[in-house]
Design a protein around this motif. Structure first.
Motif, PDB file in Angstrom:
ATOM      1  N   VAL A   9      41.597 -13.632  13.660  1.00 35.87           N
ATOM      2  CA  VAL A   9      41.655 -13.059  15.002  1.00 35.87           C
ATOM      3  C   VAL A   9      42.561 -13.877  15.896  1.00 35.87           C
ATOM      4  O   VAL A   9      43.364 -13.344  16.657  1.00 35.87           O
ATOM      5  N   ALA A  10      42.451 -15.186  15.812  1.00 34.71           N
ATOM      6  CA  ALA A  10      43.234 -16.053  16.679  1.00 34.71           C
ATOM      7  C   ALA A  10      44.731 -15.882  16.433  1.00 34.71           C
ATOM      8  O   ALA A  10      45.535 -16.067  17.344  1.00 34.71           O
ATOM      9  N   ARG A  11      45.101 -15.490  15.206  1.00 37.14           N
ATOM     10  CA  ARG A  11      46.519 -15.314  14.900  1.00 37.14           C
ATOM     11  C   ARG A  11      47.009 -13.905  15.192  1.00 37.14           C
ATOM     12  O   ARG A  11      48.191 -13.624  15.125  1.00 37.14           O
ATOM     13  N   ASP A  12      46.061 -12.982  15.451  1.00 38.50           N
ATOM     14  CA  ASP A  12      46.435 -11.592  15.670  1.00 38.50           C
ATOM     15  C   ASP A  12      47.162 -11.440  17.001  1.00 38.50           C
ATOM     16  O   ASP A  12      47.102 -12.294  17.859  1.00 38.50           O
ATOM     17  N   LEU A  26      35.961 -19.010  17.974  1.00 36.94           N
ATOM     18  CA  LEU A  26      37.132 -18.674  18.787  1.00 36.94           C
ATOM     19  C   LEU A  26      37.154 -19.471  20.081  1.00 36.94           C
ATOM     20  O   LEU A  26      38.195 -19.990  20.492  1.00 36.94           O
ATOM     21  N   ALA A  27      35.998 -19.571  20.724  1.00 40.80           N
ATOM     22  CA  ALA A  27      35.927 -20.329  21.979  1.00 40.80           C
ATOM     23  C   ALA A  27      36.298 -21.786  21.749  1.00 40.80           C
ATOM     24  O   ALA A  27      36.945 -22.413  22.601  1.00 40.80           O
ATOM     25  N   ALA A  28      35.896 -22.325  20.596  1.00 41.34           N
ATOM     26  CA  ALA A  28      36.228 -23.718  20.278  1.00 41.34           C
ATOM     27  C   ALA A  28      37.731 -23.915  20.110  1.00 41.34           C
ATOM     28  O   ALA A  28      38.233 -25.029  20.284  1.00 41.34           O
ATOM     29  N   VAL A  70      40.184 -19.818  22.827  1.00 41.72           N
ATOM     30  CA  VAL A  70      40.421 -18.393  23.019  1.00 41.72           C
ATOM     31  C   VAL A  70      39.406 -17.842  24.022  1.00 41.72           C
ATOM     32  O   VAL A  70      38.219 -18.178  23.964  1.00 41.72           O
ATOM     33  N   GLY A  71      39.847 -17.002  24.932  1.00 40.97           N
ATOM     34  CA  GLY A  71      38.928 -16.340  25.851  1.00 40.97           C
ATOM     35  C   GLY A  71      38.170 -15.236  25.133  1.00 40.97           C
ATOM     36  O   GLY A  71      38.787 -14.324  24.579  1.00 40.97           O
ATOM     37  N   VAL A  72      36.856 -15.321  25.104  1.00 38.94           N
ATOM     38  CA  VAL A  72      36.030 -14.396  24.331  1.00 38.94           C
ATOM     39  C   VAL A  72      35.245 -13.475  25.264  1.00 38.94           C
ATOM     40  O   VAL A  72      34.633 -13.926  26.237  1.00 38.94           O
ATOM     41  N   LEU A  73      35.252 -12.187  24.945  1.00 41.14           N
ATOM     42  CA  LEU A  73      34.436 -11.183  25.618  1.00 41.14           C
ATOM     43  C   LEU A  73      33.386 -10.737  24.607  1.00 41.14           C
ATOM     44  O   LEU A  73      33.721 -10.297  23.516  1.00 41.14           O
TER      45      LEU A  73
END
Length: 212
Positions: free
Chosen positions: A11-14, A45-47, A50-53
């Motif tokens: 996800v982080a690379r998407d 992701l937060a670590a 990345v901004g997570v919803l």
């Protein structure tokens, strides 16, 4: 865990493209399983900054009178009438996708009080990641509005170990119908065996389903 970290890394690379957020769906029969895996992905992701919803389909249920119109154990009601997938798309997935406004609704319905939560809309920052968990996310209402789908593969026996009574009967029957009509695993980007959700296993393309 390793498999959840793998999902988070993907996800982080998407690239969210024209959308405000990358939309991740954790497709789970048992609500607690989806919660566990989705929270772990969100934390990973937060670590990474990345901004997570974070959204749960359990906060987008239909009113009790609709859910229980055919009784609490009815599998067809569980499949057709339990979760408001069109509301999830309208209030969360489409606003965060290409051409969307970026204004999204974190919750819609409070099942305990059986009334609308009246939650205010929030504005997502570009580059955010939505992590949504719930059942039947790879069905027609929402499948094409999810950028990365994680399908939790689980047997009927495992569902019955984690749920009881009417909930088990409803979920087992509804999930069997979902698998038969939708065949979600080939649509998913990742398939995770979740017989024990504390020890998930990432499946390869030729691995058999656990459902029985």
């Amino acid at each position: 865990m390793r498999d959840r970290a793998t999902a988070a890394s993907l996800v982080a690379r998407d690239d969210p493209g024209a959308g405000t957020a990358v939309r991740v769906g954790v497709d789970a029969a048992v609500p607690a399983d989806g919660l566990l895996v989705a929270d772990a992905v969100a934390d990973a992701l937060a670590a990474e900054g990345v901004g997570v919803l974070r959204v749960r389909a359990e906060d987008f249920l239909r009113p009790r009178s609709v859910r229980l119109s055919r009784g609490p154990a009815d599998p067809d009601a569980g499949y057709e009438a339990w979760t408001d997938h069109l509301a999830l798309r309208r209030e969360v997935l489409d606003p965060l996708g290409p051409g969307g406004s970026g204004r999204w609704l974190p919750t819609l319905w409070d099942p305990g009080r059986d009334r609308a939560t009246r939650a205010p809309r929030e504005v997502a920052a570009p580059g955010s990641v939505l992590v949504l968990d719930g059942p039947f996310l790879l069905r027609w209402e929402t499948a094409d509005a999810i950028d990365l789908g994680v399908h939790l593969d689980v047997s009927a026996a495992a569902v019955r170990r984690r749920l009881q009574g009417d909930d088990a009967d409803r979920v087992v029957g509804a999930w069997a119908r979902y698998l038969a009509e939708t065949d979600p695993a080939p649509r998913a980007d990742l398939v995770v065996r979740a017989e024990d959700p504390r020890r998930p296993a990432l499946l390869t393309g030729d691995a058999p389903s656990a459902w029985a």
